[in-house]
Design a protein around this motif. Structure first.
Motif, mmCIF file in Angstrom:
data_model
loop_
_atom_site.group_PDB
_atom_site.id
_atom_site.type_symbol
_atom_site.label_atom_id
_atom_site.label_comp_id
_atom_site.label_asym_id
_atom_site.label_seq_id
_atom_site.Cartn_x
_atom_site.Cartn_y
_atom_site.Cartn_z
ATOM 1 N N THR A 1 6.431 0.804 11.027
ATOM 2 C CA THR A 1 5.424 1.765 10.601
ATOM 3 C C THR A 1 5.343 2.915 11.596
ATOM 4 O O THR A 1 5.771 2.788 12.744
ATOM 5 C CB THR A 1 4.036 1.098 10.473
ATOM 6 O OG1 THR A 1 3.723 0.474 11.710
ATOM 7 C CG2 THR A 1 4.015 0.090 9.339
ATOM 8 N N ASP A 2 4.769 4.018 11.153
ATOM 9 C CA ASP A 2 4.726 5.212 11.993
ATOM 10 C C ASP A 2 3.667 5.162 13.090
ATOM 11 O O ASP A 2 3.608 6.042 13.930
ATOM 12 C CB ASP A 2 4.541 6.470 11.141
ATOM 13 C CG ASP A 2 3.259 6.469 10.337
ATOM 14 O OD1 ASP A 2 2.437 5.511 10.452
ATOM 15 O OD2 ASP A 2 3.052 7.422 9.557
ATOM 16 N N TYR A 3 2.852 4.132 13.127
ATOM 17 C CA TYR A 3 1.842 4.038 14.179
ATOM 18 C C TYR A 3 2.262 3.139 15.340
ATOM 19 O O TYR A 3 1.476 2.868 16.227
ATOM 20 C CB TYR A 3 0.486 3.602 13.613
ATOM 21 C CG TYR A 3 0.508 2.367 12.740
ATOM 22 C CD1 TYR A 3 0.462 1.088 13.292
ATOM 23 C CD2 TYR A 3 0.568 2.493 11.360
ATOM 24 C CE1 TYR A 3 0.480 -0.035 12.492
ATOM 25 C CE2 TYR A 3 0.586 1.378 10.551
ATOM 26 C CZ TYR A 3 0.537 0.121 11.123
ATOM 27 O OH TYR A 3 0.565 -0.990 10.322
ATOM 28 N N GLY B 1 6.873 7.168 3.094
ATOM 29 C CA GLY B 1 5.496 6.723 3.291
ATOM 30 C C GLY B 1 5.207 6.574 4.778
ATOM 31 O O GLY B 1 5.500 7.464 5.573
ATOM 32 N N ARG B 2 4.672 5.432 5.180
ATOM 33 C CA ARG B 2 4.322 5.175 6.589
ATOM 34 C C ARG B 2 5.445 4.480 7.355
ATOM 35 O O ARG B 2 5.250 4.086 8.491
ATOM 36 C CB ARG B 2 3.061 4.305 6.669
ATOM 37 C CG ARG B 2 1.805 4.845 6.024
ATOM 38 C CD ARG B 2 1.121 5.990 6.741
ATOM 39 N NE ARG B 2 0.930 5.858 8.156
ATOM 40 C CZ ARG B 2 -0.216 5.579 8.757
ATOM 41 N NH1 ARG B 2 -1.296 5.351 8.052
ATOM 42 N NH2 ARG B 2 -0.289 5.529 10.064
ATOM 43 N N HIS B 3 6.615 4.303 6.726
ATOM 44 C CA HIS B 3 7.717 3.586 7.378
ATOM 45 C C HIS B 3 8.858 4.520 7.787
ATOM 46 O O HIS B 3 9.208 5.447 7.057
ATOM 47 C CB HIS B 3 8.281 2.509 6.442
ATOM 48 C CG HIS B 3 7.380 1.338 6.273
ATOM 49 N ND1 HIS B 3 6.638 1.134 5.137
ATOM 50 C CD2 HIS B 3 7.101 0.307 7.098
ATOM 51 C CE1 HIS B 3 5.934 0.021 5.269
ATOM 52 N NE2 HIS B 3 6.196 -0.505 6.450
ATOM 53 N N ARG C 1 12.312 8.715 6.506
ATOM 54 C CA ARG C 1 10.907 8.294 6.537
ATOM 55 C C ARG C 1 10.444 8.245 5.091
ATOM 56 O O ARG C 1 10.654 9.203 4.342
ATOM 57 C CB ARG C 1 10.066 9.288 7.321
ATOM 58 C CG ARG C 1 8.589 8.951 7.290
ATOM 59 C CD ARG C 1 7.734 10.075 7.852
ATOM 60 N NE ARG C 1 6.352 9.661 7.783
ATOM 61 C CZ ARG C 1 5.547 9.566 8.839
ATOM 62 N NH1 ARG C 1 5.988 9.874 10.040
ATOM 63 N NH2 ARG C 1 4.309 9.172 8.691
ATOM 64 N N SER D 1 0.816 -1.216 0.000
ATOM 65 C CA SER D 1 0.000 0.000 0.000
ATOM 66 C C SER D 1 0.855 1.274 0.000
ATOM 67 O O SER D 1 0.321 2.380 -0.030
ATOM 68 C CB SER D 1 -0.933 0.015 1.213
ATOM 69 O OG SER D 1 -0.179 0.051 2.406
ATOM 70 N N GLU D 2 2.165 1.104 0.015
ATOM 71 C CA GLU D 2 3.088 2.242 0.030
ATOM 72 C C GLU D 2 3.360 2.733 -1.398
ATOM 73 O O GLU D 2 3.167 1.994 -2.367
ATOM 74 C CB GLU D 2 4.415 1.829 0.664
ATOM 75 C CG GLU D 2 4.322 1.560 2.144
ATOM 76 C CD GLU D 2 4.028 2.812 2.950
ATOM 77 O OE1 GLU D 2 4.765 3.799 2.820
ATOM 78 O OE2 GLU D 2 3.028 2.813 3.693
#
Length: 170
Positions: free
Chosen positions: A142-144, A160-162, A158, A56-57
């Motif tokens: 991941t950032d969450y 995307g979300r990684h 960083r 999804s990235e």
């Protein structure tokens, strides 16, 4: 520091040789059946890792995940093959380096478009057609989430979300 097998790279990337000092010629390297099998397995393992970790990235994020996998192959701290790196820690459920590998769920790709994209990115990364956007990272998350291990590493970027990390440079 290890480097990827020259046999593996030579089998993937046609070699540019010079017949004389002025005329380059392209030759194809024909790997043995054993080497082709290893190449196919490594390509498949890398594509699966991209697919499950980053489908999804954006493309840059997928390339980054692939590069971390290859950076680990080159590091003495990890297994010497792509499949070895991807499957590391699979002796115990939920103890893998890449959680999708030992989560007990089927690993077969379901989204054909994303799978084809993962295969193409794997081929390009293995052929060294794209630079490492992670600046030598060996780890990411991941950032969450905020894993404790990340506090002891140097963040490189960083994408995307990684978030990507490498051991602190001395």
């Amino acid at each position: 520091m290890r480097t990827l097998s020259t046999v593996l790279l030579a089998a993937i990337v046609p070699t540019l040789l010079t017949a004389s000092h002025t005329t380059p010629r392209l030759i194809e390297t024909r790997p043995s059946a054993e080497t082709r099998t290893e190449i196919d397995q490594d390509l498949h393992c890398l594509a699966l890792n991209i697919y499950h970790e980053a489908r999804s990235e954006p493309e840059s994020g997928q390339i980054a995940v692939a590069r971390v996998t290859l950076n680990r192959v080159e590091s003495e701290a990890f297994p010497e093959s792509i499949c070895g790196v991807v499957k590391q820690g699979s002796q115990k459920r939920h103890r893998c380096q890449f959680s999708w590998w030992c989560d007990g769920k089927p690993d077969d790709p379901k989204e054909q478009k994303a799978w084809k994209r993962s295969l193409e990115i794997s081929r390009r990364v293995l052929a060294d057609e794209v630079p490492d956007p992670t600046d030598g990272a060996l780890y990411y998350h991941t950032d969450y989430v905020s894993p404790k291990w990340s506090r002891h590493l140097e963040r490189t970027t960083r994408i995307g979300r990684h978030l990507f990390y490498r051991p602190t440079q001395s």
